[in-house]
Scaffold this motif. Structure first.
Motif, PDB file in Angstrom:
ATOM      1  N   SER A 100       0.854  -1.191   0.000  1.00 57.30           N
ATOM      2  CA  SER A 100       0.000   0.000   0.000  1.00 57.30           C
ATOM      3  C   SER A 100       0.888   1.238   0.000  1.00 57.30           C
ATOM      4  N   TRP A 101       0.375   2.338  -0.627  1.00 59.20           N
ATOM      5  CA  TRP A 101       1.161   3.558  -0.686  1.00 59.20           C
ATOM      6  C   TRP A 101       0.244   4.771  -0.639  1.00 59.20           C
ATOM      7  N   THR A 102       0.872   5.928  -0.388  1.00 61.99           N
ATOM      8  CA  THR A 102       0.129   7.188  -0.334  1.00 61.99           C
ATOM      9  C   THR A 102       0.710   8.155  -1.362  1.00 61.99           C
ATOM     10  N   ILE A 103      -0.065   9.235  -1.668  1.00 61.79           N
ATOM     11  CA  ILE A 103       0.350  10.276  -2.611  1.00 61.79           C
ATOM     12  C   ILE A 103       0.350  11.606  -1.844  1.00 61.79           C
ATOM     13  N   GLN A 104       1.472  12.320  -1.867  1.00 64.10           N
ATOM     14  CA  GLN A 104       1.552  13.588  -1.151  1.00 64.10           C
ATOM     15  C   GLN A 104       0.844  14.707  -1.901  1.00 64.10           C
ATOM     16  N   ALA A 105       1.013  14.726  -3.253  1.00 62.62           N
ATOM     17  CA  ALA A 105       0.414  15.802  -4.048  1.00 62.62           C
ATOM     18  C   ALA A 105       0.228  15.320  -5.471  1.00 62.62           C
ATOM     19  N   GLY A 106      -0.792  15.904  -6.135  1.00 65.49           N
ATOM     20  CA  GLY A 106      -1.001  15.631  -7.554  1.00 65.49           C
ATOM     21  C   GLY A 106      -1.586  14.264  -7.815  1.00 65.49           C
ATOM     22  N   ASP A 107      -1.640  13.928  -9.099  1.00 62.61           N
ATOM     23  CA  ASP A 107      -2.176  12.649  -9.540  1.00 62.61           C
ATOM     24  C   ASP A 107      -1.202  12.010 -10.517  1.00 62.61           C
ATOM     25  N   PHE A 108      -1.105  10.686 -10.462  1.00 65.00           N
ATOM     26  CA  PHE A 108      -0.252   9.928 -11.383  1.00 65.00           C
ATOM     27  C   PHE A 108      -1.121   9.213 -12.409  1.00 65.00           C
ATOM     28  N   ASP A 109      -0.575   9.051 -13.626  1.00 63.36           N
ATOM     29  CA  ASP A 109      -1.295   8.295 -14.655  1.00 63.36           C
ATOM     30  C   ASP A 109      -1.278   6.810 -14.335  1.00 63.36           C
ATOM     31  N   SER A 110      -0.163   6.311 -13.789  1.00 62.12           N
ATOM     32  CA  SER A 110      -0.048   4.898 -13.423  1.00 62.12           C
ATOM     33  C   SER A 110       1.135   4.742 -12.486  1.00 62.12           C
ATOM     34  N   PHE A 111       1.307   3.502 -11.980  1.00 61.66           N
ATOM     35  CA  PHE A 111       2.430   3.176 -11.104  1.00 61.66           C
ATOM     36  C   PHE A 111       3.149   1.954 -11.654  1.00 61.66           C
ATOM     37  N   LEU A 112       4.426   1.783 -11.223  1.00 63.88           N
ATOM     38  CA  LEU A 112       5.207   0.616 -11.637  1.00 63.88           C
ATOM     39  C   LEU A 112       5.921   0.072 -10.410  1.00 63.88           C
ATOM     40  N   LEU A 113       5.619  -1.190 -10.065  1.00 62.82           N
ATOM     41  CA  LEU A 113       6.232  -1.845  -8.908  1.00 62.82           C
ATOM     42  C   LEU A 113       7.301  -2.805  -9.407  1.00 62.82           C
ATOM     43  N   GLN A 114       8.538  -2.664  -8.890  1.00 67.15           N
ATOM     44  CA  GLN A 114       9.654  -3.504  -9.306  1.00 67.15           C
ATOM     45  C   GLN A 114      10.226  -4.245  -8.107  1.00 67.15           C
ATOM     46  N   TYR A 115      10.649  -5.525  -8.375  1.00 67.35           N
ATOM     47  CA  TYR A 115      11.307  -6.354  -7.368  1.00 67.35           C
ATOM     48  C   TYR A 115      12.005  -7.494  -8.093  1.00 67.35           C
TER      49      TYR A 115
END
Length: 964
Positions: free
Chosen positions: A415-430
């Motif tokens: 789970s994650w939070t956003i401090q400001a603005g909006d993102f089009d998408s996210f990318l999780l790497q491992y």
């Protein structure tokens, strides 16, 4: 994906209004669904704004009670941003926004289209209707090519959905060849061709005198309008044209339709003389004018125009601004806001007259905009009021924190939070357990994701990036250790079979019983070889411990092998053998007649089930056994007594139905497949003879009593009853026809057919909601016979040895010799049929003085004259009522050195008594009219024929509520 944006609050003293979130779902290649929430208050309406695939702004008003909307006509694989505003009174709140990407367009079928046949019909002296078929696929368009009467090539494009086109402006009595091409993409397929000859030109009609105008007058004159009226002395006009000059001296023309006799002219100037000229238009000619003049009235008191106040901008963000304005006096019908976008292109935003504010969206950050607002009243647009503003700079989005929870041995929730603005998408790497990098994309509206397929007891480091436009921000990271793998469960012990035994052996059956030592089986499979040595397999459900095997041969040794099925494993077999008894018929007691089966029928057939119903002619059965083969060809046995049936995986299931049932629904069938069902009745330890059913019924269809315009169709039904029948065929113009027939009928007469034409008839049987069939037949209608005038006959006045006297002068029915060629329907095995004499004697030319010579002419392709005629075996015979006839057998025709010889029809020569001028004929009414077979939608009629000759009958009736 969806990106909810925070909605502004209404801070006014009244009820607070606040929008919730906007989201997109059910995204297809050309459509999607939008839904939104309202946190507080009620809105009068909403406005949805977005840009289409070409970048043009779109605004869609939505009713205030709705919370969802379906958008269509979108472009495939295109990103859309949607802004939703809430409207309450004159205020517009918002927007809330979301982004969505439409799916890719579906693949285009690769099968190339192909053309069928091209035919011509409805040919006149200057036009022809061309029709064609398409065998497969679809065409974008068609191209019809031909040459006109001067030999110049012509090309007529036709859209891809059409299957016919009428070609006009053809020349009379001219042969045309038409070529049709199908166009698919950049390819042109074909052509298919046909040719036809246009009809002769019709006689010219007498010229119609031209119409003429009467008088023009003016009335109801006001300061800015006048009513003009006129008359027409003769004929009709297609339209009228009214001409005059306006206050600036510019000519004005007002078209009026041909049915009108008055028109009101508006927008005139007060206290001014006008002259009006009216022309009548007929075809390409303009007749007239007729004229009148008038002076408009003095102007009324001038109403002051509304006035705009001031325009101001507020609530300015990086991509939007709220514009508000005042009105000093009066009311406007609407407003128009104009400005230039970031590319310098002018934009115009219409606003309704009751609004005093509007929010402009899709602006560019850190840019100065000048806005001009126009007030629209009637047809006037008043000078603008203006303001300018600078949009705020863009705030880049930023990530907050990444955390992990709900960690198991093979998964973890991030789970994650956003401090400001909006993102089009996210990318999780491992990195996975083998050290290979993994990347998991997540939509911009999500704030959590579950990672699966992890290894137990392993440390993982996760990096999350935020994607905005073409930029990737971050990462934020976290680590987690997966839990220890759970202990593996011990394998369950396999079931095992006990012993197999046989009992109750008869001449054609045996009862097999078995035991199970441990656990339970899903099902059993009994295998043996029949009397012909072919292997047989009988599935049995897992709860059964016995089964009766039937259809065995008398006095024969059988070996039975039983397998237990558990999951995908087959265990066993256990075996036993036995010898069936001799074929001694079992005697029945005097009061114990053996039960017998009746008929087996299928109904309520769907794509995966069928309802089977049967009857029992005599006695009672303990149970029933239904057998059929499934989609894989495996034999299925369904005991209808609490026995077994097979599911979609081939596993037997228990289905308790008592032996008194006479219906059973078979499920888990395969779509579009033919099944054959066999039903056995079980009484004690014996099976009654089986009955069969095939859901596809078949029955013959035949045509008889075919005339030039009708045919009698008959059929039989092998089994069952139908509710009704439907007879389908195509008429002479190729249009499909459907004729409903009562379910008790077995024949129908089809009328209004065209002579000498081949027809194909398809008959469907309708039972409930099912339509079975079709069965088909085709036939060719006969030739149309000439008109048959009736002439009365008189007692004999001639003998075969006497010469035939001439009839009286001017007689239409003469008694002299006559010779005519007879169609085949007048002959019976090469001889003249007396039964058809009433038809033969009517072969008189209407209004002529003799029968004429009706000998068949040589074919068109031969220009030689007859050189040889062979006449054989001419004999006179009496055919009744003083008339005699002789029949010449078929003649051979040939000529010159040609090698062709044609057989011409037989020729009859007739003698009869003289006839006077025919008298008028009054038809008698039919006799003995009776009704029978009165049904809900049909009734049978029978009657006796009158003494006079009747060509056909017309039956008419009147409905109870009127009409025929």
């Amino acid at each position: 994906m969806s990106v909810p944006a925070a909605a502004p609050r209404d801070e006014g003293p009244g009820t607070q209004l606040r929008l919730g979130e906007l989201s997109a779902a059910n995204t297809a290649h050309d459509s999607l669904d939008l839904s939104w929430t309202v946190q507080e208050g009620t809105f009068d309406s909403f406005i949805l704004q977005y840009r289409d695939a070409e970048g043009n702004p779109q605004a869609l008003p939505v009713d205030g009670a709705l919370r969802s909307l379906h958008l269509h006509d979108l472009a495939p694989s295109h990103r859309y941003k949607f802004n939703l505003y809430g409207i309450s009174g004159r205020k517009r709140l918002g927007p809330i926004s979301t982004d969505a990407i439409t799916a890719a367009a579906p693949p285009v079928p690769t099968t190339p289209p192909s053309l069928g046949e091209l035919s011509a019909s409805d040919v006149t002296h200057d036009s022809a209707l061309l029709s064609w078929t398409v065998k497969a696929g679809d065409f974008d368009s068609f191209l019809l090519q031909y040459k006109d009467a001067e030999g110049k090539p012509q090309a007529l494009p036709v859209d891809g959905g059409s299957r016919s086109v009428t070609v006009t402006n053809l020349a009379p009595s001219h042969r045309y060849k038409f070529n049709l091409y199908g166009v698919s993409g950049h390819k042109r397929i074909g052509p298919i061709s046909t040719d036809t000859v246009t009809a002769g030109a019709p006689p010219e009609e007498e010229p119609i005198p031209p119409p003429s105008l009467g008088e023009l007058s003016a009335s109801d004159v006001t300061h800015d309008s006048v009513l003009l009226s006129w008359t027409v002395q003769a004929g009709d006009f297609d339209s009228f044209l009214l001409q005059y000059k306006d206050a600036e001296g510019k000519p004005q023309a007002l078209p009026v339709d041909g049915g009108s006799r008055s028109v009101t002219v508006t927008n005139l100037v007060p206290s001014r003389r006008y002259k009006f000229n009216l022309y009548g238009v007929s075809g390409r000619k303009r007749l007239g004018p007729v004229s009148t003049d008038t002076v408009t009235a003095v102007a009324k008191e001038v109403i002051p125009l509304p006035r705009l106040g001031e325009l101001s901008a507020s609530d300015v963000t990086h991509d939007s601004a709220l514009l508000s304005w005042t009105v000093q006096a009066g009311d406007f019908d609407s407003f128009l806001l104009q400005y230039k976008d970031a590319e310098g292109k002018p934009q115009a935003l219409p606003v309704d007259g009751g609004s005093r504010s509007v929010t402009v969206t899709n602006l560019a950050p850190s840019r100065r905009y000048k806005f001009n607002l126009y007030g629209v009243s009637g047809r006037k647009r008043l000078s603008p009021i203006s303001t300018d503003t600078v949009t705020e700079p863009t705030t880049p989005p930023s990530l907050g924190e990444l955390s992990v929870s709900d960690v198991t041995h093979d998964s973890a929730l991030l789970s994650w939070t956003i401090q400001a603005g909006d993102f089009d998408s996210f990318l999780l790497q491992y990195k996975d357990a083998e050290g290979k990098p993994q990347a998991l994309p997540v939509d911009g509206g999500s704030r959590s994701v579950t990672v699966t397929n992890l290894a137990p007891s392993r440390r993982y480091k996760f990096n999350l990036y935020g994607v905005s436009g073409r930029k990737r921000l971050g990462p934020i990271s976290t680590e987690a250790i997966t839990a220890t793998a759970p202990p593996k469960e011990a394998p369950a012990p396999l079931p095992s079979l006990g012993e197999l035994s046989v009992s109750d052996v008869t001449h054609d059956s045996a009862l097999l019983s078995w035991t199970v030592q441990a656990e339970d089986f899903d099902s059993f499979l009994l295998q043996y070889k029949d009397a012909e040595g072919k292997p047989q397999a009988l599935p049995v459900d897992g709860g059964s411990r016995s089964v009766t095997v039937t259809n065995l041969a008398p006095s024969r040794r059988y070996k039975f092998n039983l397998y237990g099925v558990s999951g995908r494993k087959r265990l066993g077999p256990v075996s036993t053998d036995t010898v069936t008894a001799g074929n001694n018929p079992t005697t029945q007691g005097p009061g114990d007649p053996p039960p017998s089966l009746g008929e087996l029928l299928a109904s309520d057939v769907t794509h995966d089930s069928a309802l089977l119903s049967w009857t029992v002619q005599a006695g009672d059965f303990d149970s029933f056994l239904l057998q059929y083969k499934d989609a894989e060809g495996k034999l299925q046995a369904l005991p209808v007594d609490g026995g077994s049936r097979s599911d979609a995986e081939g596993k037997p299931q228990a289905l308790p139905v008592d032996g008194g049932s006479h219906s059973f629904t078979v499920t888990n069938l395969a779509p579009s497949r033919r099944y054959k069902f066999i039903l056995y009745g079980v009484s004690g330890r014996k099976h009654a003879p089986s009955i069969y059913l095939s859901p596809q019924l078949s029955f013959p269809l035949s045509a008889s009593d075919v005339t030039h315009d009708s045919a009698l169709l008959s059929w039989t039904v092998q089994a069952g009853d139908f509710d009704s029948f439907i007879l389908q065929y195509k008429d002479a113009e190729g249009k499909p026809q459907a004729l409903p027939v009562d379910g008790r009928s077995r024949s129908v007469t089809v009328t209004n057919l065209v002579p000498s034409r081949r027809y194909k008839f398809n008959l469907y049987g309708v039972s409930g909601h099912k339509r079975l069939g079709p069965i088909s037949t085709d036939t060719v209608t006969g030739q149309r016979l000439p008109p048959v005038p009736w002439c009365p006959l008189f007692p004999p006045a001639l003998h075969p040895s006497r010469a035939s006297p001439r009839g009286p002068a001017g007689s239409h029915c003469l008694g002299a010799r006559r010779r005519l060629t007879l169609p085949s329907q007048f002959l019976r095995f090469g001889a003249l049929s007396a039964a058809t004499w009433e038809e033969i004697r009517g072969w008189q030319d209407r209004g002529g003085d003799s029968w004429g010579n009706r000998v068949l002419s040589p074919p068109e392709h031969s220009r030689q004259r007859a050189q040889e005629c062979v006449w054989l075996d001419e004999q006179w015979r009496a055919i009744g009522e003083g008339w005699w006839a002789r029949l010449s057998p078929p003649r051979l025709w040939g000529g010159g050195t040609g090698s062709r010889r044609l057989v011409l029809p037989p020729v009859a020569t007739l003698r009869g008594p003289p006839r006077p001028v025919p008298v008028s004929l009054e038809l008698e009414s039919p006799r003995d009219l009776r009704f029978s077979d009165v049904g809900e939608t049909s009734v049978g009629l029978t009657w006796g024929a009158p003494a006079t000759r009747v060509d056909h009958y017309k039956v008419s009736f009147q409905l109870r509520d009127g009409g025929k």
